[in-house]
Write a protein that holds these residues in place. Structure first.
Motif, PDB file in Angstrom:
ATOM      1  N   SER A 149       0.840  -1.197   0.000  1.00  0.00           N
ATOM      2  CA  SER A 149       0.000   0.000   0.000  1.00  0.00           C
ATOM      3  C   SER A 149       0.875   1.246   0.000  1.00  0.00           C
ATOM      4  CB  SER A 149      -0.916   0.023   1.236  1.00  0.00           C
ATOM      5  OG  SER A 149      -0.180   0.396   2.396  1.00  0.00           O
ATOM      6  N   GLY A 150       0.220   2.399  -0.161  1.00  0.00           N
ATOM      7  CA  GLY A 150       0.939   3.668  -0.189  1.00  0.00           C
ATOM      8  C   GLY A 150       0.963   4.384   1.140  1.00  0.00           C
ATOM      9  N   SER A 151       0.725   3.701   2.249  1.00  0.00           N
ATOM     10  CA  SER A 151       0.629   4.365   3.550  1.00  0.00           C
ATOM     11  C   SER A 151       1.964   4.915   4.039  1.00  0.00           C
ATOM     12  CB  SER A 151       0.059   3.404   4.597  1.00  0.00           C
ATOM     13  OG  SER A 151       0.972   2.373   4.906  1.00  0.00           O
ATOM     14  N   THR A 199       8.417   4.476   1.162  1.00  0.00           N
ATOM     15  CA  THR A 199       8.263   3.225   0.424  1.00  0.00           C
ATOM     16  C   THR A 199       7.150   3.371  -0.601  1.00  0.00           C
ATOM     17  OG1 THR A 199       6.655   2.250   1.974  1.00  0.00           O
ATOM     18  CG2 THR A 199       9.011   1.874   2.441  1.00  0.00           C
ATOM     19  N   LEU A 200       7.322   2.663  -1.708  1.00  0.00           N
ATOM     20  CA  LEU A 200       6.333   2.680  -2.790  1.00  0.00           C
ATOM     21  C   LEU A 200       5.712   1.298  -2.926  1.00  0.00           C
ATOM     22  CD1 LEU A 200       8.389   4.529  -5.573  1.00  0.00           C
ATOM     23  CD2 LEU A 200       7.127   5.525  -3.647  1.00  0.00           C
ATOM     24  N   MET A 218       2.978   5.260  13.102  1.00  0.00           N
ATOM     25  CA  MET A 218       2.291   6.117  12.142  1.00  0.00           C
ATOM     26  C   MET A 218       2.875   5.911  10.755  1.00  0.00           C
ATOM     27  SD  MET A 218       1.819   9.712  14.238  1.00  0.00           S
ATOM     28  CE  MET A 218       1.022  10.524  12.858  1.00  0.00           C
ATOM     29  N   GLY A 219       2.024   6.102   9.742  1.00  0.00           N
ATOM     30  CA  GLY A 219       2.477   6.081   8.364  1.00  0.00           C
ATOM     31  C   GLY A 219       2.956   7.446   7.938  1.00  0.00           C
ATOM     32  N   ASP A 220       3.967   7.499   7.072  1.00  0.00           N
ATOM     33  CA  ASP A 220       4.486   8.781   6.598  1.00  0.00           C
ATOM     34  C   ASP A 220       3.488   9.485   5.670  1.00  0.00           C
ATOM     35  OD1 ASP A 220       6.754   8.215   8.023  1.00  0.00           O
ATOM     36  OD2 ASP A 220       7.983   7.687   6.276  1.00  0.00           O
ATOM     37  N   ASN A 221       2.605   8.745   5.049  1.00  0.00           N
ATOM     38  CA  ASN A 221       1.538   9.320   4.231  1.00  0.00           C
ATOM     39  C   ASN A 221       0.376   9.628   5.178  1.00  0.00           C
ATOM     40  OD1 ASN A 221      -0.247  10.121   2.269  1.00  0.00           O
ATOM     41  ND2 ASN A 221      -0.080   8.249   1.040  1.00  0.00           N
ATOM     42  N   ARG A 264      15.989   2.506  -6.980  1.00  0.00           N
ATOM     43  CA  ARG A 264      15.585   2.214  -5.614  1.00  0.00           C
ATOM     44  C   ARG A 264      16.317   0.996  -5.049  1.00  0.00           C
ATOM     45  NH1 ARG A 264      11.702   5.148  -3.834  1.00  0.00           N
ATOM     46  NH2 ARG A 264      11.137   3.730  -2.129  1.00  0.00           N
ATOM     47  N   ILE A 265      16.911   0.183  -5.905  1.00  0.00           N
ATOM     48  CA  ILE A 265      17.581  -1.037  -5.425  1.00  0.00           C
ATOM     49  C   ILE A 265      18.832  -0.645  -4.625  1.00  0.00           C
ATOM     50  CG2 ILE A 265      18.791  -3.123  -6.148  1.00  0.00           C
ATOM     51  CD1 ILE A 265      16.903  -3.254  -8.526  1.00  0.00           C
TER      52      ILE A 265
END
Length: 266
Positions: free
Chosen positions: A45-47, A52-53, A206-209, A261-262
Motif C-alpha cells: 500500500s501507499g501508507s 516506500t512505494l 504512524m504512516g508517513d503518508n 531504488r535497489i
C-alpha cells in the motif's frame, strides 16, 4: 598371504529418500534464516509514501527488537513472550503483526515509546507536548504507473508529457535527530486527535503518508502496537517494480524495474 576382508559397503538410500532429506534440511535452513536473521517483505500500500512505494521489496532484520512467536513464520507459538528484548528507536521503520488479529504484516514508523504522549493538532505532530519541527520541502513527484495511481487533484505532467502525481511534502525531525519526509495531502479526520499516552510494552506507529494511513491514531484500527508484535526493522530495498511487468513475461521485468531504488537503505 591372506587378503584382509573388504569393509562392507554402506547401504545406499533410495533416491526419493535422499531428495526428501535434502528438502527437509533446506526447509529448516530457510526457517532459521527467516526467523532469526532476515526476511523479505513486499510493500502492498501507499501508507508509507514517500519512503516506500507499492512494489518495493525490502529486507527486514529480525534481531533488532528481540524475538517472539511473531518472529517465526506463521507466528508458530514456539517462543513464550519476548526474549532478547530491545526497545525500538523513535523513527525506526518497522514491520509488525497488526493487532488485534495479529495475522497481517504491516509497516509503519515508530513515533511514540512507552510513556510518550502523542497528538496531532491541525496536521502537526506533537510529542510530549512539544511540536515536532515540520518544514516544507520540494513536492514529491511520482510517475503514474499501475503501482502508483493518482487522484485527479494531484495529477500533473512533466515537460515531456509524462503523467505524474505531485504531492505536498514536508520534513519532520524527531527529538533524537531522526529526520524523514511525510506527505500532507490536506485535511483529514486524523489531523486533530486526542492525546495518546503510550502504555508500557507498546509503541505508537504512524504512516508517513499522514492522510492515507490506518495506524495508531485509530482505535478501530491497530491502536497501540505491543512490542512482542514487532517482526523486524526495515533495512534495505532489494527490488522495486512499477507494476508494468508480468511475472510470466521475464522480458518485461527490466523495463518495469525501478533501478534507482535497489540498494536504498533505511
Amino acid at each position: 598371504m591372506a587378503k584382509s576382508p573388504r569393509p562392507a559397503a554402506k547401504p545406499t538410500r533410495p533416491e526419493w529418500q535422499e531428495t526428501l532429506i535434502f528438502l527437509v534440511k533446506l526447509a529448516l535452513f530457510v526457517f532459521v534464516i527467516r526467523s532469526f536473521l532476515f526476511a523479505p517483505f513486499v510493500i502492498p500500500s501507499g501508507s508509507m509514501l514517500p519512503r516506500t512505494l507499492i512494489g518495493d521489496y525490502l529486507f527486514v532484520t529480525k534481531w533488532n527488537y528481540g524475538y517472539s512467536r511473531h518472529s517465526l513464520p506463521w507466528s508458530v507459538p514456539l517462543i513464550p513472550g519476548r526474549i532478547l528484548a530491545s526497545t525500538p528507536a523513535r523513527g525506526d521503520v518497522a514491520v509488525f503483526k497488526a493487532p488485534p488479529q495479529n495475522q497481517e504484516d504491516w509497516i509503519k514508523r515508530v513515533i511514540g515509546l512507552p510513556g510518550d504522549r502523542v497528538q496531532m493538532r491541525d496536521g502537526q505532530l506533537f510529542l510530549n507536548g512539544t511540536a515536532i519541527p515540520k518544514a516544507r520541502v520540494a513536492d514529491f513527484v511520482l510517475p503514474v504507473t499501475p503501482n502508483s495511481t493518482c487522484e485527479d487533484y494531484f495529477r500533473d505532467a512533466l515537460a515531456d508529457g509524462t503523467p505524474v502525481c505531485r504531492y505536498p511534502q514536508y520534513r519532520e525531525t524527531l527529538p533524537n535527530g531522526v529526520g524523514y519526509n511525510v506527505l500532507d495531502l490536506g485535511f483529514s479526520p486524523a489531523d486533530d486527535t486526542e492525546v495518546y499516552t503510550v502504555p508500557a510494552g507498546h509503541v505508537f506507529m504512524m504512516g508517513d503518508n499522514r492522510d492515507d494511513s490506518r495506524d495508531s491514531r485509530f482505535a478501530d484500527s491497530i491502536s497501540f502496537v505491543p512490542m512482542e508484535n514487532l517482526v523486524g526493522k526495515a533495512v534495505v530495498t532489494f527490488w522495486s517494480t512499477d507494476g508494468n511487468a508480468g511475472w510470466l513475461m521475464p522480458w518485461t521485468w527490466p523495463g518495469a524495474t525501478r533501478w534507482e531504488r535497489i540498494g536504498e537503505a533505511f
